[in-house]
Write a protein that holds these residues in place. Sequence first.
Motif, PDB file in Angstrom:
ATOM      1  N   LEU A   3       0.733  -1.219  -0.052  1.00 48.18           N
ATOM      2  CA  LEU A   3       0.093   0.162   0.116  1.00 48.18           C
ATOM      3  C   LEU A   3       0.871   1.043   0.065  1.00 48.18           C
ATOM      4  O   LEU A   3       1.979   1.462   0.563  1.00 48.18           O
ATOM      5  CB  LEU A   3      -1.011  -0.121   1.282  1.00 48.18           C
ATOM      6  CG  LEU A   3      -2.062  -0.755   1.147  1.00 48.18           C
ATOM      7  CD1 LEU A   3      -2.907  -0.717   2.686  1.00 48.18           C
ATOM      8  CD2 LEU A   3      -3.197  -0.462   0.380  1.00 48.18           C
ATOM      9  N   PRO A   4       0.350   2.486  -0.570  1.00 41.36           N
ATOM     10  CA  PRO A   4       1.255   3.556  -0.541  1.00 41.36           C
ATOM     11  C   PRO A   4       1.295   4.278   1.031  1.00 41.36           C
ATOM     12  O   PRO A   4       0.473   3.586   1.923  1.00 41.36           O
ATOM     13  CB  PRO A   4       0.309   4.494  -1.055  1.00 41.36           C
ATOM     14  CG  PRO A   4      -0.914   3.826  -1.843  1.00 41.36           C
ATOM     15  CD  PRO A   4      -0.913   2.749  -1.439  1.00 41.36           C
ATOM     16  N   SER A   5       2.279   4.918   1.231  1.00 42.48           N
ATOM     17  CA  SER A   5       2.410   5.229   2.632  1.00 42.48           C
ATOM     18  C   SER A   5       1.200   6.205   2.864  1.00 42.48           C
ATOM     19  O   SER A   5       0.707   6.737   2.160  1.00 42.48           O
ATOM     20  CB  SER A   5       3.773   5.756   2.925  1.00 42.48           C
ATOM     21  OG  SER A   5       3.983   7.337   1.857  1.00 42.48           O
ATOM     22  N   LEU A   6       1.241   6.381   4.390  1.00 42.20           N
ATOM     23  CA  LEU A   6       0.238   7.171   4.769  1.00 42.20           C
ATOM     24  C   LEU A   6       0.513   8.522   4.615  1.00 42.20           C
ATOM     25  O   LEU A   6       1.548   8.775   4.900  1.00 42.20           O
ATOM     26  CB  LEU A   6      -0.005   6.899   6.303  1.00 42.20           C
ATOM     27  CG  LEU A   6      -0.545   5.509   6.820  1.00 42.20           C
ATOM     28  CD1 LEU A   6      -0.584   5.311   8.414  1.00 42.20           C
ATOM     29  CD2 LEU A   6      -2.011   5.249   6.216  1.00 42.20           C
ATOM     30  N   PRO A   7      -0.526   9.206   4.355  1.00 41.03           N
ATOM     31  CA  PRO A   7      -0.304  10.908   4.227  1.00 41.03           C
ATOM     32  C   PRO A   7       0.084  11.457   5.721  1.00 41.03           C
ATOM     33  O   PRO A   7      -0.417  10.813   6.630  1.00 41.03           O
ATOM     34  CB  PRO A   7      -1.563  11.361   3.628  1.00 41.03           C
ATOM     35  CG  PRO A   7      -2.593  10.491   4.114  1.00 41.03           C
ATOM     36  CD  PRO A   7      -1.799   9.019   4.155  1.00 41.03           C
ATOM     37  N   SER A   8       0.602  12.401   5.838  1.00 43.64           N
ATOM     38  CA  SER A   8       0.705  13.258   6.985  1.00 43.64           C
ATOM     39  C   SER A   8      -0.621  13.863   7.560  1.00 43.64           C
ATOM     40  O   SER A   8      -1.659  13.703   6.591  1.00 43.64           O
ATOM     41  CB  SER A   8       1.675  14.513   6.770  1.00 43.64           C
ATOM     42  OG  SER A   8       0.915  15.437   5.881  1.00 43.64           O
ATOM     43  N   ARG A   9      -0.758  14.196   8.688  1.00 40.40           N
ATOM     44  CA  ARG A   9      -2.312  14.526   9.115  1.00 40.40           C
ATOM     45  C   ARG A   9      -2.802  15.838   8.293  1.00 40.40           C
ATOM     46  O   ARG A   9      -3.892  15.842   7.871  1.00 40.40           O
ATOM     47  CB  ARG A   9      -2.092  15.210  10.600  1.00 40.40           C
ATOM     48  CG  ARG A   9      -3.228  15.657  11.139  1.00 40.40           C
ATOM     49  CD  ARG A   9      -3.283  16.006  12.436  1.00 40.40           C
ATOM     50  NE  ARG A   9      -4.684  16.246  12.931  1.00 40.40           N
ATOM     51  CZ  ARG A   9      -5.504  15.360  13.325  1.00 40.40           C
ATOM     52  NH1 ARG A   9      -5.234  14.079  12.908  1.00 40.40           N
ATOM     53  NH2 ARG A   9      -6.797  15.904  13.651  1.00 40.40           N
ATOM     54  N   ARG A  10      -1.626  16.741   7.831  1.00 38.56           N
ATOM     55  CA  ARG A  10      -2.262  18.119   7.146  1.00 38.56           C
ATOM     56  C   ARG A  10      -2.688  17.143   5.611  1.00 38.56           C
ATOM     57  O   ARG A  10      -3.588  18.028   5.106  1.00 38.56           O
ATOM     58  CB  ARG A  10      -0.919  18.965   6.824  1.00 38.56           C
ATOM     59  CG  ARG A  10      -1.276  19.966   6.398  1.00 38.56           C
ATOM     60  CD  ARG A  10      -0.159  21.160   6.156  1.00 38.56           C
ATOM     61  NE  ARG A  10      -0.410  22.323   5.628  1.00 38.56           N
ATOM     62  CZ  ARG A  10       0.038  23.487   6.081  1.00 38.56           C
ATOM     63  NH1 ARG A  10       1.261  23.523   6.838  1.00 38.56           N
ATOM     64  NH2 ARG A  10      -0.703  24.476   5.617  1.00 38.56           N
ATOM     65  N   GLU A  11      -1.540  16.506   4.875  1.00 37.96           N
ATOM     66  CA  GLU A  11      -2.125  15.888   3.665  1.00 37.96           C
ATOM     67  C   GLU A  11      -3.516  15.433   3.645  1.00 37.96           C
ATOM     68  O   GLU A  11      -4.454  15.377   2.748  1.00 37.96           O
ATOM     69  CB  GLU A  11      -1.158  15.012   3.053  1.00 37.96           C
ATOM     70  CG  GLU A  11       0.033  15.734   2.853  1.00 37.96           C
ATOM     71  CD  GLU A  11       1.334  14.647   2.587  1.00 37.96           C
ATOM     72  OE1 GLU A  11       2.425  15.012   1.836  1.00 37.96           O
ATOM     73  OE2 GLU A  11       1.142  13.610   3.229  1.00 37.96           O
ATOM     74  N   ALA A  12      -3.564  14.458   4.812  1.00 38.55           N
ATOM     75  CA  ALA A  12      -5.072  13.874   4.995  1.00 38.55           C
ATOM     76  C   ALA A  12      -6.136  14.677   5.347  1.00 38.55           C
ATOM     77  O   ALA A  12      -7.272  14.629   4.487  1.00 38.55           O
ATOM     78  CB  ALA A  12      -5.147  12.922   6.155  1.00 38.55           C
ATOM     79  N   GLU A  13      -6.348  15.854   5.875  1.00 32.42           N
ATOM     80  CA  GLU A  13      -7.003  16.947   5.965  1.00 32.42           C
ATOM     81  C   GLU A  13      -7.506  17.568   4.670  1.00 32.42           C
ATOM     82  O   GLU A  13      -8.500  17.589   4.359  1.00 32.42           O
ATOM     83  CB  GLU A  13      -6.792  17.964   6.871  1.00 32.42           C
ATOM     84  CG  GLU A  13      -6.274  17.668   8.445  1.00 32.42           C
ATOM     85  CD  GLU A  13      -7.599  17.452   9.143  1.00 32.42           C
ATOM     86  OE1 GLU A  13      -8.538  18.259   8.614  1.00 32.42           O
ATOM     87  OE2 GLU A  13      -7.698  16.867  10.357  1.00 32.42           O
ATOM     88  N   THR A  14      -6.520  17.907   3.932  1.00 30.89           N
ATOM     89  CA  THR A  14      -6.482  18.484   2.528  1.00 30.89           C
ATOM     90  C   THR A  14      -7.314  17.530   1.610  1.00 30.89           C
ATOM     91  O   THR A  14      -8.309  17.746   0.987  1.00 30.89           O
ATOM     92  CB  THR A  14      -5.143  18.882   2.031  1.00 30.89           C
ATOM     93  OG1 THR A  14      -4.467  19.849   2.859  1.00 30.89           O
ATOM     94  CG2 THR A  14      -5.256  19.616   0.591  1.00 30.89           C
ATOM     95  N   ILE A  15      -6.671  16.071   1.648  1.00 33.84           N
ATOM     96  CA  ILE A  15      -7.542  15.226   0.715  1.00 33.84           C
ATOM     97  C   ILE A  15      -8.843  15.006   0.884  1.00 33.84           C
ATOM     98  O   ILE A  15      -9.814  15.004   0.263  1.00 33.84           O
ATOM     99  CB  ILE A  15      -6.702  13.719   0.766  1.00 33.84           C
ATOM    100  CG1 ILE A  15      -5.316  13.944   0.169  1.00 33.84           C
ATOM    101  CG2 ILE A  15      -7.535  12.989   0.314  1.00 33.84           C
ATOM    102  CD1 ILE A  15      -4.239  13.060   0.553  1.00 33.84           C
TER     103      ILE A  15
END
Length: 129
Positions: A3-15
Motif C-alpha cells: 500500500l502507499p505510505s500514509l499521508p501526513s495529518r495535513r495532507e490527510a486533512e487536505t485530501i
Amino acid sequence: MALPSLPSRREAETITTALGWATLALAAVELAAPGALARSVGLERNHQFLKGLGVREVGTRAGLFGWRRARPLMIWARVAGDAMDLAALAPALSRSNPRRRVAFAAFAAVAGVTLLDVLCARALTRDRR
C-alpha cells in the motif's frame, strides 16, 4: 504490492476536504436525478436507493466539514459508504450490461476514492493516539 505510505495529518486533512467537496456534487446528482445516474451505468431497476446514498453522502460531508474532532470517525464512515457504493455498482459489471465500460470506470473511480479514504482515515486515527 504494498500500500502507499500514509499521508501526513495535513495532507490527510487536505485530501478529505477536497473529496468532501467532490462527493457533494455526486450527492446532488444522487438526490436530484437517481434514475439518470443509474441508467448511465446500466442500472435500470430499483434506482431509488441512490437517494439514500445521496443522503448518506451529505451526512458524512457535514461531519467532515463541521466537527474537526469527529473527522477520523467521519472518514471511517466514508469508507463504509464507499463499500456501499461499490456494492451498488457491482450488478452493473455484468457482461450483459451494454454500459459495462462506464460501470467499470465508475467502479474504478469509487475504488480509488476508497483507497484514499482508507489512507486518510488511518493517518488521522494514527495521529489521535
